[in-house]
Scaffold this active site. Structure first.
Site, mmCIF file in Angstrom:
data_model
loop_
_atom_site.group_PDB
_atom_site.id
_atom_site.type_symbol
_atom_site.label_atom_id
_atom_site.label_comp_id
_atom_site.label_asym_id
_atom_site.label_seq_id
_atom_site.Cartn_x
_atom_site.Cartn_y
_atom_site.Cartn_z
ATOM 1 C CB CYS A 14 -0.918 -0.026 1.060
ATOM 2 S SG CYS A 14 -0.196 0.092 2.762
ATOM 3 C CD GLU A 127 -2.188 1.423 13.007
ATOM 4 O OE1 GLU A 127 -3.282 2.242 13.069
ATOM 5 O OE2 GLU A 127 -2.383 0.413 12.334
ATOM 6 C CB SER A 269 3.669 -5.067 4.908
ATOM 7 O OG SER A 269 2.966 -6.161 5.654
#
Length: 312
Positions: A14, A127, A269
């Protein structure tokens, strides 16, 4: 026998992952010093190993690098506490955090002193750790977790919620509905935090279900968005499976489940080279198999520009 392969699009890298990888490459190209990256730059072993071969050192904590070193934070972001530690140790800081994750951090700081914040995410994910370091938050992963917040949240005070960017769209919708049911005064963000790449890759997988026997997801075990793609596919096609690399690919499994048409997608990823290697291996297994882009697929067109000053 496998007869047809459909490739999902978009799939793989991405914009945020491309941004993070480019960030590290640019810093290394402009520096003669050793470059350290805190945590995996993105959740993919192949990407990390390739960077190690180019001299990048990966560390879990800042204490593993010397004072004054050049340290880059991964795409998943870090808490303010980590940034402050790096500054105190006179480190040259590079921040490769995905801009969409940075946006969630900014929202957390904006709500920090005025709202009670519910964070929808996965316990222990890099995250989630980084975002929750910005403010006091209540972590929830499911509607059941929301139920447990009764008595912990003061309904007389403002309430809002934030999200990890790599969640399942459908599952998150259920959590948000539960929040709205139990806390009717909750302030809904103008836009949710699930990134465009996660949404588009999940939509691409959903659109393929009627045409395939199983979905093959290529991605790491610690890649949240890869696991969400697998879970989504298995709801409709239970024989769907995930591999980290071509070594995980099993011809016996394909034949045992009588898979004739397979879809292939990849986590955000996952590098294209891994997809190419998987396809090559499947062609070795089944030389007559056809490989096509799934009809109606669209390209991933978003990109993020690197900042003019890479190091703080």
């Amino acid at each position: 026998m496998l007869e047809r392969i459909y490739l999902a699009n978009p799939r793989g890298f991405c914009a945020g992952v491309k941004y993070a990888i480019s960030y590290v490459e640019q810093v290394q190209s402009h520096s003669k010093e050793q470059i350290y990256v805190r945590k995996e730059i993105v959740h993919n072993r192949r990407v990390v190993e390739d960077m190690k071969k180019r001299g990048i050192k990966f560390i879990n904590e800042l204490g593993e690098a010397p004072d004054g070193a050049t340290v880059i934070f991964s795409a998943h972001g870090v808490s303010p506490e980590v940034v402050e530690e790096a500054k105190k140790r006179s480190m040259k800081i590079g921040d490769a955090t995905c801009p969409l994750v940075t946006r969630v951090h900014r929202k957390a700081r904006r709500y920090k002193d005025s709202h009670q914040i519910i964070y929808i995410g996965h316990q222990g994910h890099d995250e989630a750790i980084g975002t929750m370091g910005e403010a006091d938050m209540f972590l929830v992963e499911s509607p059941e977790d929301v139920q447990k917040l009764i008595g912990k949240i003061d309904t007389n005070k403002p309430i809002t919620y934030l999200m990890q960017t790599t969640l399942s769209v459908a599952d998150t919708k259920l959590v948000v509905e539960k929040i709205a049911e139990l806390f009717p005064s909750v302030e809904h963000p103008a836009k949710d935090d699930i990134c465009y790449a996660t949404t588009e890759r999940q939509e691409a997988v959903s659109s393929m279900m009627e045409e395939i026997d199983a979905m093959l997801v290529i991605g790491a075990d610690n890649s949240s968005n890869s696991l969400r793609l697998l879970q989504l596919a298995q709801k409709s096609k239970p024989f769907s499976f995930k591999v980290n690399s071509l070594e995980d690919l099993s011809k016996e499994y394909l034949e045992e489940k009588n898979i004739r048409t397979i879809g292939i997608t990849a986590g955000a990823s996952t590098p294209q080279i891994l997809v190419d290697e998987i396809i090559h291996k499947l062609r070795e297994f089944y030389p007559s198999v056809s490989v096509d882009l799934f009809p109606g697929s669209r390209e991933d067109s978003m990109s993020f520009k690197l900042p003019a000053n890479l190091l703080l």
